[in-house]
Design a protein around this motif. Sequence first.
Motif, short mmCIF file in Angstrom:
data_model
loop_
_atom_site.label_atom_id
_atom_site.label_comp_id
_atom_site.label_asym_id
_atom_site.label_seq_id
_atom_site.Cartn_x
_atom_site.Cartn_y
_atom_site.Cartn_z
N THR A 73 0.86 -1.18 0.00
CA THR A 73 0.00 0.00 0.00
C THR A 73 0.89 1.23 0.00
O THR A 73 2.02 1.19 0.46
CB THR A 73 -0.90 0.05 1.24
N SER A 74 0.35 2.31 -0.49
CA SER A 74 1.16 3.48 -0.79
C SER A 74 1.88 4.04 0.44
O SER A 74 1.33 4.20 1.52
CB SER A 74 0.26 4.54 -1.39
N PHE A 75 3.14 4.35 0.21
CA PHE A 75 4.02 5.00 1.15
C PHE A 75 3.42 6.34 1.62
O PHE A 75 3.29 6.60 2.81
CB PHE A 75 5.31 5.23 0.38
N LEU A 76 3.03 7.14 0.63
CA LEU A 76 2.47 8.46 0.92
C LEU A 76 1.21 8.34 1.77
O LEU A 76 0.99 9.10 2.71
CB LEU A 76 2.16 9.17 -0.41
N ILE A 77 0.39 7.34 1.44
CA ILE A 77 -0.86 7.15 2.18
C ILE A 77 -0.58 6.79 3.63
O ILE A 77 -1.26 7.26 4.54
CB ILE A 77 -1.71 6.04 1.51
N ARG A 78 0.46 5.98 3.83
CA ARG A 78 0.74 5.57 5.21
C ARG A 78 1.24 6.74 6.03
O ARG A 78 0.91 6.87 7.21
CB ARG A 78 1.76 4.42 5.20
N TYR A 124 0.39 9.83 5.40
CA TYR A 124 -0.81 10.66 5.53
C TYR A 124 -1.73 10.12 6.64
O TYR A 124 -2.32 10.89 7.39
CB TYR A 124 -1.55 10.68 4.19
N ALA A 125 -1.80 8.81 6.75
CA ALA A 125 -2.62 8.20 7.80
C ALA A 125 -2.17 8.66 9.18
O ALA A 125 -2.98 8.92 10.06
CB ALA A 125 -2.56 6.67 7.70
#
Lengths: 303, 272
Positions: free
Chosen positions: A132-137, A139-140
């Motif tokens: 799953t996306s690095f950026l999303i993690r 951002y989470a």
Amino acid sequence: MSARRIFTRPARLAAIAPYVWMALFFLVPFAFVVKISLSQAAIAQPPYMPVVMLADGWRGLVAAFGALSLDNFRLLASDDLYLLAGLRSLTVAATATALLLLIGYPVAYAMARLPRRWQPVAMTLVIVPFWTSFLIRVYAWINILQHDGLLNKILLALHVVSAPVVWLATDRAMYLGLVYSYLPFMILPLYATLARLDPALLEAAGDLGSSPRQAFWLVTVPLSLPGIGAGVLLCFIPIVGEFVIPDLLAGSDSMMVGQALWLEFFTNRDWPVASATAVLLLAILLLPLLVYDRFQRRQMRRS
Amino acid sequence: MTAAPLARVSRFNIAALALGLAFLYLPIVILVIYSFNASQLVTVWGGWSLRWYVEFFNDRAMLNATFMSLRVAAVSATLATVLGTLAAVALTRGEGFRGRTLFSGMLYAPLVMPEVITGLSLLLLFVALGAERGFWTVTVAHTTLTMCFVTVIVQSRLGALDRGLEEAAMDLGCDPLRAFLSVTLPLIAPAIAAGWMLAFTLSLDDLVIASFTTGPGATTLPIRIYSEVRLGVKPEINAICSLIVGSIAILIVAASMASKLSSGRGGNAAPM
């Protein structure tokens, strides 16, 4: 045997396309970084001077070489900003890698001790977040750590704190983000060596009178050193050049090298200084990269 | 293996594993839950709603960035899979050839190379070549990065393969190409599929290299998300991120089912 040799030649031919691709798009570009790090910034497109034109022939080439200068590196050496950024990158990477090892080892150790049929499940569970996306993690975590985010709400509700704590834009948040993002890179190589460990060795240590704790420190840890080395390198090297995590989670009062490079390139549009910063970053990483290369080669020979 | 391996698992082991996995998954779960939040305020729970998903599907700029990212990911993953598989074959079956050390070095270095360096150096190359920056420059940059991951995955599968099978095929009269296509390729297919998927998701995910190598009119989804995130948390971003996480989860489940099917036919499961 003969069939094996017949197969070797076409297999070598298979190297041609990826070889040319990697030489052109990975190796050659470094030459441009070095060249432009020795050039002057200019208000032009592209924004640097001198540009070597093949049409100018030999004289043009000589003139261009004469115009190259070490000014950008002098700037890097004279301005505290870059020195501090370099030091900060190294300390952040070292601290984060130590934390990763501390957290990753018990998890990998537990995975290796699971019953055989559960191990692939645990491994998949560790790998999936990597997909799953690095950026999303990252951002989470911003979601959770913000001023009126979930973490402060829980802490307030439990009366652990009386006022919301500032989490975002601190080094704490950055380390959390780094550990979170790189944890699979630490766990997987550790697990790979720990799973191969022969349990008979631990039994032998027990039979010879060592306590489980002694057996762990005298047998398990030394035998897992290759995994520790691989995990440390896989985390340390990219973290030194990390940009996204410090940019989004750490405060703006100090920078890492990757952030300095980004700033020079995108904000100041100074490509030569950005290139000089890249050369600096590569110089910092040269030794760990060489060790990593030897590691990979040894591992390949083993398999 | 000795009997009763379960007895080796202590309570401390279980706790470490559970905490580790909770740490990895909780933030994503929270993100997905909050993407269904009806409230305008990201931190206040206002009941379940799909409004942020509707918002996303009405956001032209976001949708364009999504399509751009999907196109880049599909093309670069396909190129990377072909090149990476060829590289893996050369490394595992080519024995020693001239320049092999440089070759393997070039394939392993990008795995750890900081992305700011890879991105900047590729941009300088593209500028020097006079290439117009946009879809193709990002695609080439992503292919360069992701083919190395494909190589590692396919290589580990090829290394574990019994070479006697290829040799038997050749003893029975196959030429090397035929032996590779009809014996080796079907056996490494799960690894190739896993490599393609990893390349696809890595490309979909990349912010740094794309930022350096993109040009006007080729904004990818991570670039778009990043510029929004810098301005603060927005519920719409939660919805987009949840959609991405959901699609990747579906891909992974599909892939593991496919590899189970193929292992049911006699092969082994994919290494990843």
